[in-house]
Design an enzyme around this catalytic site. Sequence first.
Site, mmCIF file in Angstrom:
data_model
loop_
_atom_site.group_PDB
_atom_site.id
_atom_site.type_symbol
_atom_site.label_atom_id
_atom_site.label_comp_id
_atom_site.label_asym_id
_atom_site.label_seq_id
_atom_site.Cartn_x
_atom_site.Cartn_y
_atom_site.Cartn_z
ATOM 1 N N CYS A 59 0.982 -8.612 2.798
ATOM 2 C CA CYS A 59 -0.095 -7.774 3.331
ATOM 3 C C CYS A 59 -1.444 -8.188 2.745
ATOM 4 O O CYS A 59 -2.479 -8.022 3.389
ATOM 5 C CB CYS A 59 0.182 -6.303 3.050
ATOM 6 N N HIS A 68 -0.260 -1.407 -0.918
ATOM 7 C CA HIS A 68 -0.322 -2.013 0.411
ATOM 8 C C HIS A 68 -1.782 -2.171 0.823
ATOM 9 O O HIS A 68 -2.600 -1.271 0.602
ATOM 10 C CB HIS A 68 0.424 -1.138 1.422
#
Length: 424
Positions: A13, A378
Amino acid sequence: GLVPGLLNLGNTCFLNSLLQGLASCPSFIRWLEEFTAQYRTEQSKAQQHQHLSVTLLQLLRALSCQEGTEDDVLDASCLLEVLRMNRWQISSFEEQDAHELFHVLTSSLEDERERRPRVTHLFDVHSLEQPETPQKQISCRARGSLPPVSNHWKSQHPFHGRLTSNMVCKHCEHQSPVRFDTFDSLSLSIPAAVWGRPLTLDHCLHHFISSEAVKDVVCDNCTKIQAEGILNGQSIENQRTTFVKQLKLGKLPQCLCIHLQRLSWSSQGTALKRHEHVQFSEFLVMDIYKYRVPVHKASHRTPEESPGAKDGTAGKPPEAEQPPGTKLLFMNGASSSSSFLMSPGTFPLAAFPECRPPLYPYRLMAVVVHHGDMHSGHFVTYRRVPGPRAGPGQWLWVSDDSVRRASLQEVLAASAYLLFYERV
């Protein structure tokens, strides 16, 4: 009207969020197109894809809908492979940092630029000096391809800027020669919050350029003055005084990447994440952070002609350098900037009724946000909808292969980690 997502290859990510941010900067894509033009004319496709710039351009064009693709989700593993060929060890199965990867990309592009031949062989100088001979008809004695004669500085990527460091002696007020250092991103620490006052991007920028005292520095001017008062040329010790040091922005880049340092350390030495919300706005004015020529040396120059210099006054508050009448109108990140939302997509020149418009206005293009703590989390990206058909205030939220529409209010409420601005 949406953009392709990116496949998460384990823990990638950090890569996906950065690529979506870079894809929202048209100036960077145009620079990559110009930079890779020579490869496309001289090399086969297999050779081209060995270059980071070619692989990066192909991905960014697809993510900005400039290249037709039927895939809703793209695979960016090709970029990691090229970086590994450039001797970067980047694992796709471990948590990585998007800001660190940004510097890996910019430094690798600079290495690629340095490898290009810029000096013509001495045997071929005479041939190049004959203007009547077309470039294609020149016979090269060095038996190699003639490198295009181009300006080395023009090929700098659009995130490239320069910082100035100014040192002034507090005792004799002598100013040392200004030092220049390059930067690809501005890494700003977040100052301590004051109760009842929101933190803004201006607070971080002011903290970055605020003057600081540097003690026990040898001052050549104080030493010279001391030596002139002593007869018979007796040797004296170097005079050590306190200097005032201040950073400024000597060259502002076309694309500005701002990194908000959210890493801090507790008294026990453990890593902590700063979660404070730093207010930022759709438009950013950088005039007051620009290094300016001292007035007594260059009073005949207009601001556009100045090579960039500081006004020589140590410790002068940055507010004093703002153009008259703009202090209340432009507070980067403060609530007063909400008036900009009335004219989305265009820079609000109506905000300058009584003074000149800013010389260094920027427009927000993307925001990278990190959710989680220092050990796991994230990355997601807010970015503008690309293309001329997109409306001025249309934004997207992208998390790996998930893409949805977002509002500007949602973007400005995000806890930013990386901010991508482009000069307008």
